[in-house]
Design an enzyme around this catalytic site. Structure first.
Site, PDB file in Angstrom:
ATOM      1  N   ASP A  22      31.862  58.495  22.531  1.00  0.00           N
ATOM      2  CA  ASP A  22      33.174  58.677  23.170  1.00  0.00           C
ATOM      3  C   ASP A  22      34.293  58.438  22.161  1.00  0.00           C
ATOM      4  OD1 ASP A  22      34.889  59.285  25.242  1.00  0.00           O
ATOM      5  OD2 ASP A  22      34.939  57.256  26.047  1.00  0.00           O
ATOM      6  N   LYS A  48      35.949  41.288  28.856  1.00  0.00           N
ATOM      7  CA  LYS A  48      35.675  42.473  29.661  1.00  0.00           C
ATOM      8  C   LYS A  48      34.716  42.065  30.778  1.00  0.00           C
ATOM      9  CE  LYS A  48      35.140  46.559  27.809  1.00  0.00           C
ATOM     10  NZ  LYS A  48      34.601  47.742  27.103  1.00  0.00           N
ATOM     11  N   GLY A  75      44.028  45.592  30.854  1.00  0.00           N
ATOM     12  CA  GLY A  75      43.558  46.968  30.917  1.00  0.00           C
ATOM     13  C   GLY A  75      42.438  47.139  31.920  1.00  0.00           C
ATOM     14  N   GLY A 117      39.221  49.939  32.843  1.00  0.00           N
ATOM     15  CA  GLY A 117      38.457  51.108  32.443  1.00  0.00           C
ATOM     16  C   GLY A 117      37.576  51.598  33.570  1.00  0.00           C
ATOM     17  N   GLY A 118      36.702  52.560  33.249  1.00  0.00           N
ATOM     18  CA  GLY A 118      35.840  53.133  34.272  1.00  0.00           C
ATOM     19  C   GLY A 118      34.809  52.160  34.798  1.00  0.00           C
ATOM     20  N   MET A 119      34.382  51.198  33.959  1.00  0.00           N
ATOM     21  CA  MET A 119      33.333  50.279  34.365  1.00  0.00           C
ATOM     22  C   MET A 119      33.809  48.843  34.484  1.00  0.00           C
ATOM     23  SD  MET A 119      30.186  51.631  32.005  1.00  0.00           S
ATOM     24  CE  MET A 119      29.226  50.180  32.409  1.00  0.00           C
ATOM     25  N   ALA A 120      34.892  48.486  33.798  1.00  0.00           N
ATOM     26  CA  ALA A 120      35.242  47.074  33.707  1.00  0.00           C
ATOM     27  C   ALA A 120      36.752  46.887  33.611  1.00  0.00           C
ATOM     28  CB  ALA A 120      34.559  46.448  32.488  1.00  0.00           C
ATOM     29  N   LYS A 121      37.162  45.644  33.814  1.00  0.00           N
ATOM     30  CA  LYS A 121      38.540  45.226  33.594  1.00  0.00           C
ATOM     31  C   LYS A 121      38.573  44.330  32.359  1.00  0.00           C
ATOM     32  CE  LYS A 121      40.103  45.288  38.447  1.00  0.00           C
ATOM     33  NZ  LYS A 121      40.690  44.469  39.532  1.00  0.00           N
ATOM     34  N   VAL A 122      39.679  44.427  31.601  1.00  0.00           N
ATOM     35  CA  VAL A 122      39.813  43.637  30.388  1.00  0.00           C
ATOM     36  C   VAL A 122      40.960  42.652  30.577  1.00  0.00           C
ATOM     37  CG1 VAL A 122      40.191  43.665  27.902  1.00  0.00           C
ATOM     38  CG2 VAL A 122      38.957  45.545  28.999  1.00  0.00           C
TER      39      VAL A 122
END
Length: 681
Positions: free
Chosen positions: A137, A42, A20, A22-27
């Site tokens: 959120d 993450k 996955g 996201g806006g700040m990181a990759k998982v």
């Protein structure tokens, strides 16, 4: 290929695949080689890792989530921060997001299932808020649904401690604008009640199948959160219990003062509703009356269709024209001409045949023939066509696979047929789907067949979950087995109110419908929480005394048989302990010890060689700079050093031996000569 896949972080975590972004990181999915388990990692995105603000926010997230430990929150195992890489090691979740789950269910859940999910979400928020953490959120995309029906709140990516509760309409908020609270949309101060508003929106969406506000842009939706009141759930579906509607609208109150004061207060109402769905929550008496503000008048908003973004039209019932009767046209048939008798005009025949006036006879014959002709014509047009013409047939429409509610009033599809609802049976098809019909679709039938009888799917066979409150594990297991379910391996939590060994909570909750054989997750009470105390110092004690101290403190022996050599601590005494001295522990904590075996024999200094000691000088002629010098006697190295050949013409070695020897010397790994030495002189 992604730069991290296949990489081993901190000599422990092997990156397997990207799961996955996201806006700040990759998982990433990874394997922990130390504990041999799969985890999620993450990693802060590379393009953001150079930004001090993003690094600070990423670090704040790790610190915030590390404070939380709850069965409905994704667990954090490890945090790493360095100049090159920042990452968080988390629990790997085997499941899907609540948003994906709702989409698979047609976007709308039955109210019992919605209650099951919102109760767990509220428990997670209550735990986070008690630690001073506001998620900020909450939305179905950040809630994971596991295979056993439990949920875990994830992605504290913009979480913030309560003391820093000021918010702006950031890019993260715009991405979640359908779920943000009015104060978030305004950029005002927020507290834990903002999370409860978002949870209320999630509950609204689960029970109605639609969002409270829609718009063409994120800003237009945010403005509706500030200035508008959504339609109440029962206006959209009057089967929703009134008490559940009341809980939803209280959580979504525009004014924070009119919402629940805490997640625990909302959870209490959810529990009361679970026990008694017909309960009446009268919030009006306790809610403060907001001051009138002409600039912030609320307006009623027409609901927006979730898929198209258009206003839903009011439903109208219109009379349908019945289909015209079928008519068959028939061609008129020619009748054969009447036979006419010709009479000779000769006087003889005429006089012979004539007995009197002829016209009455002719009139009688004509009347008879006319009657016969009319009768035949009537029969030909009315009776004979039904006997001679082929019967008229109609094609039965194919209804299998269609939703019963969608086709029952569809006169165009049914084309004059009447739909008869037959039995409802358990089936893997979605509930309400037609799974069989009689007559079969596509079959040709006569006009006398006007009804189609259908069999409807009731959905997969399910079992309604029973209450397990006030039961011990054995009693709960037996009760579940009697209805076709099974108890999973229990987990344990401390409880100040529930007796040790009895059920605290269970998943799925009472009333939730689940397939037969579902494993029920049970949390049992461990009784009141043990008070922590500092770990005593065991290092330097004898093993027997250390074990006695462990027992005296009601601690538990772990690995106490490990032994190692130690040059300082005498044999039989403790070299090291875990937990360390002064670490906070509770009764029952496992203690590991390492016991000394005394000095290592391999570390005993060697006996000095026998004989006399001589100083031998190795020449360095022909070399410059630093050189490596080795000296061997009888093939055994007796000395080596680095020497600056530019400054020294020779380098000395002290050698001990007996008799006469030839010492070989090597410079930079090359044999350069020998030096004779007589140790007896």
């Amino acid at each position: 290929m992604d730069q991290y896949i296949g990489k081993l972080l901190d000599n422990r975590y092997e990156i397997l695949e990207l799961v996955g972004t996201g806006g700040m990181a990759k998982v990433y999915k990874a394997r922990c080689h130390r504990l041999n388990r799969l985890v999620a990692i993450k990693i802060l995105r590379e393009d953001l890792s150079q930004d001090a603000e993003f690094r600070r926010r990423f670090h704040d997230e790790s610190q915030a989530v590390a404070m939380l430990s709850h069965p409905n929150i994704v667990a954090v195992y490890d945090v790493s921060r360095s100049s090159e890489l920042e990452y968080i090691v988390m629990e790997l979740i085997d499941g899907i997001t609540l948003k994906q789950y709702m989409q698979r269910k047609g976007n709308k859940l039955n109210w019992r299932e919605a209650l099951h999910f919102i109760t767990q979400i509220t428990k997670a928020l209550g735990h986070a808020h008690s630690r001073g953490i506001i998620h900020r959120d909450i939305k179905p995309h950040n809630i994971m649904v596991l295979r056993d029906g439990s949920v875990k709140v994830a992605d504290f990516g913009i979480a913030r401690v309560a003391s820093g509760g000021h918010s702006t309409l950031t890019q993260e908020a715009l991405g979640s604008v359908h779920y943000i609270s009015p104060e978030q949309a305004r950029g005002s101060h927020i507290d834990s009640r903002s999370d409860l508003y978002s949870a209320g929106v999630v509950l609204y969406e689960m029970i109605t199948g639609r969002l409270p506000f829609e718009g063409d842009t994120p800003v237009s939706v945010a403005i509706q959160h500030i200035n508008s009141i959504p339609l109440s759930p029962r206006e959209l579906d009057d089967s929703i219990p009134e008490a559940l509607e009341a809980i939803t609208m209280k959580a979504m109150a525009p004014n924070p003062d009119n919402r629940y004061l805490s997640a625990d207060e909302m959870l209490a109402d959810l529990e009361e509703f679970r026990k008694n769905p017909s309960i009446n929550f009268d919030y009006s008496a306790s809610e403060p009356i907001p001051e009138e503000n002409p600039e912030e008048d609320y307006t009623q908003v027409r609901p927006i269709h979730a898929a198209s973004g258009r206003s839903l039209p009011e439903h109208r019932y219109e009379e349908e024209d019945y289909p015209p009767q079928r008519r068959r046209r028939y061609e008129d048939e020619d009748y054969p001409p009447q036979r006419r008798r010709r009479y000779d005009d000769d006087e003889e025949d005429y006089s012979r045949r004539r007995r009197g006036p002829i016209w009455p006879v002719l009139l009688a014959v004509a009347a008879v023939l006319l009657f016969v002709g009319l009768t035949f014509s009537f029969l030909w047009k009315t009776i004979f066509p039904g006997i001679l013409a082929p019967p008229e047939t109609h094609t039965v429409p194919k209804l299998v696979g269609e939703a019963y509610d969608a086709v029952k009033d569809n006169t165009e599809l049914l084309a004059g047929f009447t739909l008869i609802e037959g039995e409802t049976v358990a089936n893997d098809a979605d509930p309400g789907t037609i799974i069989d019909q009689e007559p079969k679709g596509g079959k040709e039938v006569g006009e006398n067949v006007t009804e189609i009888k259908v069999t409807i799917s009731g959905g997969p066979e399910v079992v309604e979950m029973i209450p397990l409150d006030d039961m011990d594990y054995q009693t709960a297991s037996t009760a579940l087995r009697n209805i076709g379910l099974k108890a999973g391996v229990p987990s344990y939590e401390n409880s100040e109110t529930i007796e040790q060994g009895f059920v605290i909570s269970y998943t799925p909750m009472e009333g939730v419908e689940v397939p037969p054989g579902t494993e029920v997750q049970i949390v049992l009470s461990k009784g009141p929480e043990d008070k922590p105390f500092p770990m005593p110092k065991l290092v330097g004690m004898t093993k027997a005394r250390a074990l006695a101290e462990i027992e005296n403190k009601n601690l538990k022996q772990g690995n106490v048989e490990q032994e190692e050599y130690d040059d300082e601590i005498e044999e039989g005494k403790v070299i090291s302990q875990y937990p360390l001295e002064n670490a906070e522990v509770t009764e029952g904590t496992e203690v590991n010890l390492v016991i000394s075996k005394g000095p290592d024999p391999a570390n005993k200094p060697p006996e000095p060689p026998a004989g006399n000691t001589k100083t031998v000088s190795v020449p360095l002629h022909g070399y410059e700079g630093m050189v490596s010098v080795r000296l061997l006697m009888d093939g055994v190295e007796v000395g080596s050093k680095l020497e600056d050949a530019t400054l020294n013409e020779a380098t000395p070695f002290e050698v001990t031996g007996t008799g006469q020897k030839e010492l070989a010397y090597y410079i930079n790994g090359e044999a350069r000569g020998t030096i004779p030495v007589n140790f007896d002189e």
